[in-house]
Design an enzyme around this catalytic site. Structure first.
Site, PDB file in Angstrom:
ATOM      1  N   HIS A 263       6.428   8.434  20.048  1.00  0.00           N
ATOM      2  CA  HIS A 263       5.795   8.143  18.755  1.00  0.00           C
ATOM      3  C   HIS A 263       6.797   7.835  17.653  1.00  0.00           C
ATOM      4  O   HIS A 263       6.412   7.448  16.555  1.00  0.00           O
ATOM      5  CB  HIS A 263       4.889   9.309  18.355  1.00  0.00           C
ATOM      6  CG  HIS A 263       3.686   9.414  19.234  1.00  0.00           C
ATOM      7  ND1 HIS A 263       2.506   8.773  18.956  1.00  0.00           N
ATOM      8  CD2 HIS A 263       3.505  10.023  20.429  1.00  0.00           C
ATOM      9  CE1 HIS A 263       1.636   8.999  19.926  1.00  0.00           C
ATOM     10  NE2 HIS A 263       2.218   9.763  20.840  1.00  0.00           N
TER      11      HIS A 263
ATOM     12  N   ASP B  90      10.399   4.572  10.594  1.00  0.00           N
ATOM     13  CA  ASP B  90       9.158   5.223  11.031  1.00  0.00           C
ATOM     14  C   ASP B  90       8.703   4.565  12.331  1.00  0.00           C
ATOM     15  O   ASP B  90       8.734   3.335  12.427  1.00  0.00           O
ATOM     16  CB  ASP B  90       8.075   5.023   9.954  1.00  0.00           C
ATOM     17  CG  ASP B  90       7.158   6.231   9.820  1.00  0.00           C
ATOM     18  OD1 ASP B  90       6.982   6.943  10.818  1.00  0.00           O
ATOM     19  OD2 ASP B  90       6.615   6.448   8.721  1.00  0.00           O
TER      20      ASP B  90
HETATM   21  P1  ADQ Z   1       3.886  11.120  11.206  1.00  0.00           P
HETATM   22  O1  ADQ Z   1       5.334  11.090  10.938  1.00  0.00           O
HETATM   23  O2  ADQ Z   1       3.198  12.391  10.930  1.00  0.00           O
HETATM   24  O3  ADQ Z   1       3.556  10.668  12.716  1.00  0.00           O
HETATM   25  P2  ADQ Z   1       1.968   9.019  10.194  1.00  0.00           P
HETATM   26  O4  ADQ Z   1       1.841   7.996  11.260  1.00  0.00           O
HETATM   27  O5  ADQ Z   1       1.953   8.417   8.842  1.00  0.00           O
HETATM   28  O6  ADQ Z   1       3.294   9.905  10.294  1.00  0.00           O
HETATM   29  O7  ADQ Z   1       0.744   9.996  10.356  1.00  0.00           O
HETATM   30  C1  ADQ Z   1       0.487  10.982   9.435  1.00  0.00           C
HETATM   31  C2  ADQ Z   1      -0.976  11.395   9.540  1.00  0.00           C
HETATM   32  O8  ADQ Z   1      -1.134  12.586   8.784  1.00  0.00           O
HETATM   33  C3  ADQ Z   1      -1.905  10.344   8.966  1.00  0.00           C
HETATM   34  O9  ADQ Z   1      -3.066  10.269   9.741  1.00  0.00           O
HETATM   35  C4  ADQ Z   1      -2.198  10.880   7.575  1.00  0.00           C
HETATM   36  O10 ADQ Z   1      -3.485  10.586   7.083  1.00  0.00           O
HETATM   37  C5  ADQ Z   1      -2.055  12.377   7.752  1.00  0.00           C
HETATM   38  N1  ADQ Z   1      -1.571  12.936   6.493  1.00  0.00           N
HETATM   39  C6  ADQ Z   1      -0.397  12.699   5.883  1.00  0.00           C
HETATM   40  N2  ADQ Z   1      -0.330  13.363   4.711  1.00  0.00           N
HETATM   41  C7  ADQ Z   1      -1.478  14.033   4.587  1.00  0.00           C
HETATM   42  C8  ADQ Z   1      -2.047  14.875   3.579  1.00  0.00           C
HETATM   43  N3  ADQ Z   1      -1.405  15.167   2.463  1.00  0.00           N
HETATM   44  N4  ADQ Z   1      -3.257  15.387   3.806  1.00  0.00           N
HETATM   45  C9  ADQ Z   1      -3.931  15.094   4.933  1.00  0.00           C
HETATM   46  N5  ADQ Z   1      -3.466  14.290   5.886  1.00  0.00           N
HETATM   47  C10 ADQ Z   1      -2.272  13.760   5.727  1.00  0.00           C
HETATM   48  C11 ADQ Z   1       4.334  10.303  13.867  1.00  0.00           C
HETATM   49  C12 ADQ Z   1       5.350   9.182  13.649  1.00  0.00           C
HETATM   50  C13 ADQ Z   1       4.662   7.947  13.089  1.00  0.00           C
HETATM   51  C14 ADQ Z   1       3.516   7.521  14.003  1.00  0.00           C
HETATM   52  C15 ADQ Z   1       2.630   8.703  14.351  1.00  0.00           C
HETATM   53  C16 ADQ Z   1       1.619   8.339  15.423  1.00  0.00           C
HETATM   54  O11 ADQ Z   1       6.403   9.608  12.792  1.00  0.00           O
HETATM   55  O12 ADQ Z   1       5.576   6.878  12.931  1.00  0.00           O
HETATM   56  O13 ADQ Z   1       2.733   6.530  13.371  1.00  0.00           O
HETATM   57  O14 ADQ Z   1       3.373   9.808  14.814  1.00  0.00           O
HETATM   58  O15 ADQ Z   1       2.238   7.781  16.526  1.00  0.00           O
END
Ligand code: ADQ
Length: 469
Positions: A162, A369
């Protein structure tokens, strides 16, 4: 090719997130994806409970929620320190996000990581039945497939990464790099979000291990593994629905009311140094200094719940961000305006969707990312008649798909300031055109497409001939 209904899918990941019972829960994007994969194919989800125990016993706690069976184990304190806080979050995470300066290399971390992967393998092995496909997730578990093979598992095993895969020269800094990559040849299929991460992996395997690439198959001695780029998506339809749900609309109205006619710029991220939050605040500050006439016309809402709070680099980024936000607010605030609203908590997904919809600009500027699901969620939550503008880092995996976002280099405060100005002035027709193009990709390559593409590739792998009795 569909799964044989008799065969199950066994998902293994560090943390297991059971369904919350409603769409309003705070399950992250990946958790939602895996839950829906398990609803479609019968199976189980195995991983760490997040809890600690005196001594590792391998005792599994089973739970069943909304058609999804989870199986979790507790870890010892030393496991958590060395495997999770140590190797996963102090060594691999920074290095794989190109932060060589933050990565720590301790033999205890590497040893603990290996030990926990052996423990996971021994504990989950009896749960895997003949014909089950096993799908392992992410950097916490690179060697798990190899450990399962050592225990005699002949089943199909897939692995999905991921996070980014770093360039060969960077990965070479990791003392265990060669051994780690070698273990990955235990898998049948390995998935990455983008061609860039995939080609860095192939580059390492070919140059450092002598693997040979044949089409989409990497060969090393007797073993071969299919490598593929499958960008993870979101449930776009569901997310759009959340933005107009009762709670989504309420959040939207609250944000619009509290904005008192100003344009809101929103950032939503885990509090992590890879997300480029310091650079984002500085880019926004640049915008404020370059455009004094715009100052009271906008504000930045940054939502950043703390994560991995026991790791030093995360404590430092938190302190640093508070300092920058405080300094900017101190320098520019007026009695009726604060430039940055900085909030350290998580919100339910429907509330988030309403907040995204109320924002004129989504500012998603990670320094690196794997994908970034927030970018896709922001787009999916917009009003099709009057959508906001996504400003997106070129260094997020999502930039490969969302080419109609305003793409920027997040290290450049000037580019960020220019992009904010461009977005604020962007005519409605252009916003709609860009939004439609992005939505077409988000709808086409959604979460269902992601899991189908990966699992179908996994199921096409021929099983080894069974030896005659
Ligand atoms: P993350 O680094 O956690 O994931 P991201 O893909 O943006 O990053 O996912 C975060 C998730 O958490 C999103 O669904 C978002 O809505 C939720 N989230 C973030 N802040 C929040 C808040 N304050 N309240 C509620 N929900 C919140 C890792 C990798 C990414 C990759 C994903 C999936 O780092 O690059 O996209 O896995 O593979």
């Amino acid at each position: 090719m569909e799964f044989d209904p008799l065969n199950r899918l066994v998902i293994i990941s560090n943390r297991v997130s059971a369904p919350t019972g409603s769409h309003s829960g705070s399950q992250g994007g990946l958790a939602v994806a895996l839950t829906s994969a398990l609803r479609e194919y019968k199976g189980i989800w195995f991983g760490w409970s997040g809890e600690q125990t005196e001594e590792y016993s391998g005792q599994i706690t089973f739970a069943r929620n909304e058609g999804v069976t989870t199986a979790t184990v507790d870890l010892e304190e030393q496991d958590v320190e060395e495997y999770y806080n140590g190797y996963a979050n102090r060594t691999l995470w920074p290095l794989f996000h190109y932060r060589v300066d933050l990565a720590e290399y301790e033999r205890e971390f590497a040893g603990g990581y290996q030990r926990v992967n052996v423990r996971f393998a021994e504990t989950v092995r009896p749960l895997i039945e003949e014909g089950d496909a096993v799908w392992i997730q992410d950097y916490h578990m690179f060697p798990l497939g190899e450990e399962l093979r050592k225990l005699g598992l002949k089943n199909r095993i897939g692995f999905f990464l991921h996070i980014p895969w770093p360039p060969r020269r960077l990965l070479s800094i990791l003392p265990e790099a060669e051994a780690l990559v070698r273990t990955m040849f235990a898998y049948d299929v390995i998935g990455f979000h983008t061609e860039e991460w995939l080609s860095s992996f192939v580059d390492y395997a070919c140059h450092e291990l002598g693997a040979i690439l044949d089409g989409d198959t990497l060969r090393l001695g007797e073993r071969h593994v299919k490598v593929m780029a499958v960008p993870i998506g979101i449930d776009a339809e569901e997310f759009a629905g959340l933005a107009t749900s009762t709670r989504g609309r309420l959040a939207f109205r609250q944000m619009r009311d509290s904005a008192v006619g100003r344009d809101m710029i929103v950032g939503v991220d885990r509090l992590d140094y890879s997300k480029g939050l310091e650079e984002r605040f500085l880019g926004y500050e640049r915008f404020l200094t370059e455009h004094p006439e715009e100052r009271k016309e906008v504000f930045l809402l940054q939502i950043a719940p703390p994560s991995r709070a026991t790791v030093g680099s995360y404590q430092r980024i938190r302190t640093s961000l508070e300092g920058i936000a405080g300094r900017i607010n101190g320098a520019y605030s007026d009695i009726d305006w604060t430039p940055i609203r900085y909030v350290n908590q998580g919100y339910p997904r429907d509330v988030l969707a309403g907040i995204y919809r109320a924002a004129k600009i989504g500012l998603v500027t990670p320094l690196r990312d794997g994908m970034n699901l927030v970018a896709k969620e922001y787009v999916a939550a917009q009003n099709p008649e009057d959508p906001g503008v996504l400003i997106l880092s070129r260094f997020a995996g999502a930039a490969c798909q969302l080419t109609d976002a305003v793409l920027i280099n997040p290290y450049s405060a000037e580019e960020m300031a220019d992009a904010i100005m461009l977005a604020l002035r962007m005519p409605r027709e252009e916003r709609i055109e860009r939004w439609q193009k992005m939505m077409a990709v988000i709808n086409r390559e959604d979460i269902g497409w992601w899991r189908r593409t990966f699992t179908e590739a996994l199921m096409q792998v021929p099983l080894p001939e069974t030896e005659p009795a």
